[in-house]
Scaffold this active site. Structure first.
Site, PDB file in Angstrom:
ATOM      1  N   ASP A   1       0.804  -1.133   0.143  1.00 47.72           N
ATOM      2  CA  ASP A   1       0.040  -0.036   0.141  1.00 47.72           C
ATOM      3  C   ASP A   1       0.916   1.256  -0.048  1.00 47.72           C
ATOM      4  O   ASP A   1       0.994   2.062   0.858  1.00 47.72           O
ATOM      5  CB  ASP A   1      -0.819   0.058   1.235  1.00 47.72           C
ATOM      6  CG  ASP A   1      -0.194  -0.030   2.434  1.00 47.72           C
ATOM      7  OD1 ASP A   1       0.894  -0.604   2.559  1.00 47.72           O
ATOM      8  OD2 ASP A   1      -0.943   0.500   3.503  1.00 47.72           O
TER       9      ASP A   1
ATOM     10  N   ASP B   1       6.656   1.302   2.111  1.00 49.60           N
ATOM     11  CA  ASP B   1       6.267   0.349   0.947  1.00 49.60           C
ATOM     12  C   ASP B   1       7.282   0.468  -0.135  1.00 49.60           C
ATOM     13  O   ASP B   1       7.773  -0.482  -0.905  1.00 49.60           O
ATOM     14  CB  ASP B   1       4.959   0.213   0.481  1.00 49.60           C
ATOM     15  CG  ASP B   1       3.842   0.183   1.626  1.00 49.60           C
ATOM     16  OD1 ASP B   1       3.403  -0.999   1.799  1.00 49.60           O
ATOM     17  OD2 ASP B   1       3.716   1.051   2.363  1.00 49.60           O
TER      18      ASP B   1
ATOM     19  N   ASN C   1      -2.487   2.682   3.750  1.00 50.68           N
ATOM     20  CA  ASN C   1      -2.004   4.122   3.855  1.00 50.68           C
ATOM     21  C   ASN C   1      -2.647   5.075   3.262  1.00 50.68           C
ATOM     22  O   ASN C   1      -2.632   5.975   3.911  1.00 50.68           O
ATOM     23  CB  ASN C   1      -0.614   4.104   3.384  1.00 50.68           C
ATOM     24  CG  ASN C   1       0.452   3.435   4.368  1.00 50.68           C
ATOM     25  OD1 ASN C   1       0.186   3.448   5.498  1.00 50.68           O
ATOM     26  ND2 ASN C   1       1.771   2.557   3.853  1.00 50.68           N
TER      27      ASN C   1
ATOM     28  N   THR D   1       2.949  -6.213   2.637  1.00 52.16           N
ATOM     29  CA  THR D   1       3.364  -4.894   3.644  1.00 52.16           C
ATOM     30  C   THR D   1       2.297  -4.171   4.021  1.00 52.16           C
ATOM     31  O   THR D   1       2.489  -2.887   4.159  1.00 52.16           O
ATOM     32  CB  THR D   1       4.669  -4.273   2.802  1.00 52.16           C
ATOM     33  OG1 THR D   1       3.980  -3.669   1.602  1.00 52.16           O
ATOM     34  CG2 THR D   1       5.693  -5.430   2.560  1.00 52.16           C
TER      35      THR D   1
ATOM     36  N   PHE E   1      -0.913  -0.602  12.732  1.00 48.05           N
ATOM     37  CA  PHE E   1      -1.751  -0.290  11.577  1.00 48.05           C
ATOM     38  C   PHE E   1      -2.327  -1.199  10.657  1.00 48.05           C
ATOM     39  O   PHE E   1      -3.460  -1.470  10.470  1.00 48.05           O
ATOM     40  CB  PHE E   1      -0.975   0.902  10.831  1.00 48.05           C
ATOM     41  CG  PHE E   1      -1.767   1.478   9.712  1.00 48.05           C
ATOM     42  CD1 PHE E   1      -2.730   2.517   9.931  1.00 48.05           C
ATOM     43  CD2 PHE E   1      -1.595   1.160   8.414  1.00 48.05           C
ATOM     44  CE1 PHE E   1      -3.681   3.127   8.767  1.00 48.05           C
ATOM     45  CE2 PHE E   1      -2.107   1.579   7.455  1.00 48.05           C
ATOM     46  CZ  PHE E   1      -3.448   2.562   7.629  1.00 48.05           C
ATOM     47  N   ASN E   2      -1.430  -1.989  10.095  1.00 49.75           N
ATOM     48  CA  ASN E   2      -1.896  -2.891   9.047  1.00 49.75           C
ATOM     49  C   ASN E   2      -2.714  -4.007   9.662  1.00 49.75           C
ATOM     50  O   ASN E   2      -3.695  -4.310   9.029  1.00 49.75           O
ATOM     51  CB  ASN E   2      -0.487  -3.654   8.485  1.00 49.75           C
ATOM     52  CG  ASN E   2       0.213  -2.875   7.552  1.00 49.75           C
ATOM     53  OD1 ASN E   2      -0.137  -1.929   7.014  1.00 49.75           O
ATOM     54  ND2 ASN E   2       1.471  -3.322   7.297  1.00 49.75           N
TER      55      ASN E   2
ATOM     56  N   HIS F   1       9.513  -0.206   8.011  1.00 46.81           N
ATOM     57  CA  HIS F   1       8.932  -1.458   8.359  1.00 46.81           C
ATOM     58  C   HIS F   1       8.897  -2.544   7.260  1.00 46.81           C
ATOM     59  O   HIS F   1       9.123  -3.415   7.557  1.00 46.81           O
ATOM     60  CB  HIS F   1       7.549  -1.088   8.687  1.00 46.81           C
ATOM     61  CG  HIS F   1       7.154   0.069   9.770  1.00 46.81           C
ATOM     62  ND1 HIS F   1       7.253  -0.223  11.202  1.00 46.81           N
ATOM     63  CD2 HIS F   1       6.968   1.302   9.767  1.00 46.81           C
ATOM     64  CE1 HIS F   1       7.004   0.737  11.974  1.00 46.81           C
ATOM     65  NE2 HIS F   1       6.954   1.828  11.007  1.00 46.81           N
ATOM     66  N   ASP F   2       8.373  -1.804   6.151  1.00 44.35           N
ATOM     67  CA  ASP F   2       7.871  -2.962   4.957  1.00 44.35           C
ATOM     68  C   ASP F   2       9.137  -3.398   4.489  1.00 44.35           C
ATOM     69  O   ASP F   2       9.199  -4.649   4.025  1.00 44.35           O
ATOM     70  CB  ASP F   2       7.216  -1.970   3.957  1.00 44.35           C
ATOM     71  CG  ASP F   2       5.852  -1.760   4.440  1.00 44.35           C
ATOM     72  OD1 ASP F   2       5.481  -2.391   5.699  1.00 44.35           O
ATOM     73  OD2 ASP F   2       5.172  -0.995   3.922  1.00 44.35           O
TER      74      ASP F   2
HETATM   75  C1  BDR Z   1       2.789  -0.111   8.572  1.00 43.42           C
HETATM   76  O1  BDR Z   1       1.735   0.662   8.544  1.00 43.42           O
HETATM   77  C2  BDR Z   1       2.085   1.297   7.305  1.00 43.42           C
HETATM   78  O2  BDR Z   1       1.787   2.735   7.482  1.00 43.42           O
HETATM   79  C3  BDR Z   1       3.406   1.228   7.019  1.00 43.42           C
HETATM   80  O3  BDR Z   1       3.693   1.372   5.388  1.00 43.42           O
HETATM   81  C4  BDR Z   1       3.892  -0.212   7.350  1.00 43.42           C
HETATM   82  O4  BDR Z   1       3.252  -0.955   6.346  1.00 43.42           O
HETATM   83  C5  BDR Z   1       3.441  -0.141   9.873  1.00 43.42           C
HETATM   84  O5  BDR Z   1       2.533  -0.064  11.052  1.00 43.42           O
HETATM   85 CA    CA Z   2       2.677  -0.692   4.156  1.00 41.31          CA
END
Ligand code: BDR
Ligand code: CA
Length: 322
Positions: free
Chosen positions: A20, A25, A49, A133, A174-175, A246-247
């Site tokens: 996303d 990403d 996102n 991701t 978040f994801n 993160h991703d």
């Molecule tokens: C995740 O949330 C998104 O905002 C980032 O792209 C990542 O995948 C981190 O919590």
């Molecule tokens: Ca992401």
């Protein structure tokens, strides 16, 4: 990078990236394209996102920059249930605000992520690593509607969840929060799943001086630095000394599994808690006695991660669509 196709090839690990974009990403896609170890069979965009129109467009822009002519699918506009929550506070309204990448011509009727995902998997002679991701909506839809794809999935390496942290609520990553029902489908699928959550991705940090070093690595480095300049802002406000990519940590784990340390555990996804919806409940101390269903990332070799990122972006060099 006009020869993106040439960089793809056999002997590499076949992957599908469901993402996303999203600043991190985009960096994850750059790592995947430049690491030289992955064969990216397809990319699918999921709402997360930003709305899926934005994440699809951003994915197309990044792939074009990378010269990667792979199938790109567009996912559903919404999570399995409920409303879409986006991450404008971190990634901006367009999910990649301020990043100057040209817009490629997009098909009037974009291929559906569901079709791209299922066809790619079913057509593949080899089992494929799935690296989501973003929220797990696309993956869950595909698993529910075409369960036979499970035989073609080597493993799902997901950036999402956390053992004891949250970043969108005190309880949830978040994801996981955006589509907890989808996450539950994936964790209950019986497939091998690796969860690369906040516990390790918050250690996958790039510091400001490293962003400057990236800037020296050709056009790809300039783009990465531009992305990270934007991305850092939200993390600076939250008191981070660096920016967590993160991703890219999930992508790194796809071709260098030793980069993360994992622990087998039962993971359940909270769907109904008033304050805890989207929490990944990780039974590290085996209190439930239930079968573990996940390899949960508990640590990451940050130095190696940074090395891999720099080397991949260096390999991309003067990536450009021309
Ligand atoms: C995740 O949330 C998104 O905002 C980032 O792209 C990542 O995948 C981190 O919590
Ligand atoms: Ca992401």
């Amino acid at each position: 990078m006009g020869d993106g196709k040439a960089m793809q090839g056999t002997g590499r690990i076949p992957v599908v990236i469901d993402c996303d974009p999203g600043y991190d990403d985009a960096i994850a896609l750059m790592l995947a394209a430049g690491c030289g170890q992955l064969e990216i069979l397809a990319v699918t965009a999921v709402a997360g996102n930003g709305p899926v129109d934005s994440t699809y467009r951003n994915a197309a822009r990044v792939l074009r920059f990378l010269g990667m002519d792979v199938p790109l699918g567009k996912g559903r506009a919404k999570p399995l249930l409920g409303y879409l929550v986006t991450s404008g506070a971190v990634h901006g309204k367009s999910a990649m605000d301020g990043v100057a990448l040209p817009d490629p011509a997009l098909p009037e009727v974009p291929p559906a992520a569901f079709d791209v995902l299922t066809k790619t998997l079913l057509d593949s002679p080899r089992k494929v690593l799935l690296v989501p991701t973003g929220p797990l909506t696309n993956v869950a839809v595909a698993l529910l509607a075409r369960p036979e794809i499970a035989d073609k999935i080597e493993r799902i390496i997901w950036m999402g969840g956390a053992i004891g942290k949250g970043n969108i609520t005190p309880s949830a990553e978040f994801n996981a929060y955006v589509d907890p029902e989808a996450a539950r489908v994936v964790f209950d699928s019986g497939l091998p799943v690796t969860m690369v959550g906040l516990d390790v991705t918050h250690k996958a940090l790039i510091y400001p001086e490293q962003v400057e070093d990236l800037r020296g690595l050709g056009k790809a480095g300039e783009l990465a630095a531009e992305i990270l300049d934007r991305y850092s802002a939200a993390y600076k406000r939250r008191g981070f000394a660096g920016v967590p990519i993160h991703d890219a940590a999930a992508v790194a784990a796809a071709f260098e599994p030793g980069i993360i340390k994992t622990q087998r555990a039962r993971v359940d996804v909270e769907l109904s808690g008033e304050h805890t919806r989207g929490r990944t409940v990780v039974d590290l101390s085996v209190t439930t006695g239930r079968e573990p269903n996940c390899d949960v990332a508990v640590d990451i070799d940050r130095e190696r991660f940074v090395e891999l990122l720099f080397s991949a972006i260096g390999n991309l060099g003067d990536s450009d669509e021309e």
